[in-house]
Design a protein around this motif. Sequence first.
Motif, PDB file in Angstrom:
ATOM      1  N   CYS A  13      76.700  41.474  55.228  1.00  0.00           N
ATOM      2  CA  CYS A  13      77.053  42.057  56.522  1.00  0.00           C
ATOM      3  C   CYS A  13      78.438  41.543  56.894  1.00  0.00           C
ATOM      4  O   CYS A  13      78.669  40.346  56.940  1.00  0.00           O
ATOM      5  CB  CYS A  13      76.036  41.647  57.579  1.00  0.00           C
ATOM      6  SG  CYS A  13      76.531  42.141  59.237  1.00  0.00           S
ATOM      7  N   CYS A  16      78.263  39.449  60.533  1.00  0.00           N
ATOM      8  CA  CYS A  16      77.711  38.110  60.729  1.00  0.00           C
ATOM      9  C   CYS A  16      77.552  37.354  59.427  1.00  0.00           C
ATOM     10  O   CYS A  16      77.025  36.254  59.398  1.00  0.00           O
ATOM     11  CB  CYS A  16      76.391  38.183  61.483  1.00  0.00           C
ATOM     12  SG  CYS A  16      75.051  38.848  60.504  1.00  0.00           S
ATOM     13  N   CYS A  27      71.635  45.457  59.375  1.00  0.00           N
ATOM     14  CA  CYS A  27      71.507  44.009  59.288  1.00  0.00           C
ATOM     15  C   CYS A  27      70.367  43.546  60.186  1.00  0.00           C
ATOM     16  O   CYS A  27      70.280  43.939  61.336  1.00  0.00           O
ATOM     17  CB  CYS A  27      72.814  43.374  59.731  1.00  0.00           C
ATOM     18  SG  CYS A  27      72.758  41.593  59.805  1.00  0.00           S
ATOM     19  N   CYS A  30      72.159  40.997  63.076  1.00  0.00           N
ATOM     20  CA  CYS A  30      73.001  41.475  64.169  1.00  0.00           C
ATOM     21  C   CYS A  30      72.843  42.971  64.413  1.00  0.00           C
ATOM     22  O   CYS A  30      73.533  43.530  65.265  1.00  0.00           O
ATOM     23  CB  CYS A  30      74.464  41.122  63.912  1.00  0.00           C
ATOM     24  SG  CYS A  30      75.238  42.067  62.609  1.00  0.00           S
TER      25      CYS A  30
HETATM   26 ZN   LIG Z   1      74.900  41.209  60.450  1.00  0.00          ZN
END
Ligand SMILES: [Zn+2]
Lengths: 200, 146
Positions: A13, A16, A27, A30
């Motif tokens: 990701c 994050c 994700c 997040c």
């Molecule tokens: Zn993420």
Amino acid sequence: MYTSAKQLGIKLCRHCKLSMPEEQSHCQRCHMQVHSRIPQSLQKCWAFIIAATVGLFPANLMPITVLSTRGAPQYETIMSGVISLIKDDMVGIAIVVFVASIVVPVMKLVGLVVILLSLQFNLNLNNRQRIVVYRIIDIIGKWSMLDLFVLSIMIAVFERNNLVGVEAGPGATAFGAVVLLTLFAAKSFDTRLIWDKQLE
Amino acid sequence: MVTLANTYPLLSFTFLGIPSSANILRGTVLLLENGYYLVGFSVVLASFIAPILLFSLICYTSLSLSKGWKTPFLATALHFQDDLIHWSMIEVYIVSFLVALVKLVEYADIDLGYGLWCICITLLLSTHLIQRIEPAEYWERYVHIR
Ligand SMILES: [Zn+2]
């Protein structure tokens, strides 16, 4: 040789930095959509590069500042501004302005084109060279805003002045567009494509 | 500190006896009034909006995460924070200011305003701060408090 996360079926990701299996679309940490690589990275990057290159012409040929003294208005392009700084014995400042507003945008475009071409036509550049070029582009990028900041400071300084007036010229918009387009171009390039090429 | 830097006069100087002072916001307002929307907007974004939002977001997220509070919009704030780092160009702004200053020396007597010192301090603090930010660490803590 090495193995990339993509070959192992893992993706990262970008928001994050959580890694997850390839088949997951969002994700779990997040909740952003995650792509293994930026979709259509090369096409987007080319589009921004071409648009920015086109913009370079009006940005450099049209006046970005209009100085009105008691006589006729004086139109200054980026280059004539630099030249008049040199004439006034301010070579240091002239170099700073020249580098920030002419060298940086042009170098960014040339650097990106070199990376993209070297990937698409397998030119003789190793990954280290490519990534070094990209890092430089990424770091110097924001410095091309310099001339626009200078312009807005000058406009404010001379606002209530009867003798000298400073205004923006049409070249300023073109220059602003070039700066934004080069920033977007650098952001849309996915550096991971560099290693993908070697692993193919 | 950023607010101070942008609203305080950067420099006040006397131009042939006429006192005048300047700050960056006034410059962008004039740009926008004259129809230079793209230039005015990007200048105000990079020198004012992005740094202010960035610092308030960092305060908000750091405080919530370190105290373990479940504050609203925390995930959105964290996403914004990462994007804003690219748009906050305080260090470019300070160099621009110095360039403008040198250009102005030929026109007028210059007294440096308080705004300049505010910017210098902001610059030092912000570069120090941004270097220390590790987005992944914020997100790791975020998971723990949810
Ligand atoms: Zn993420």
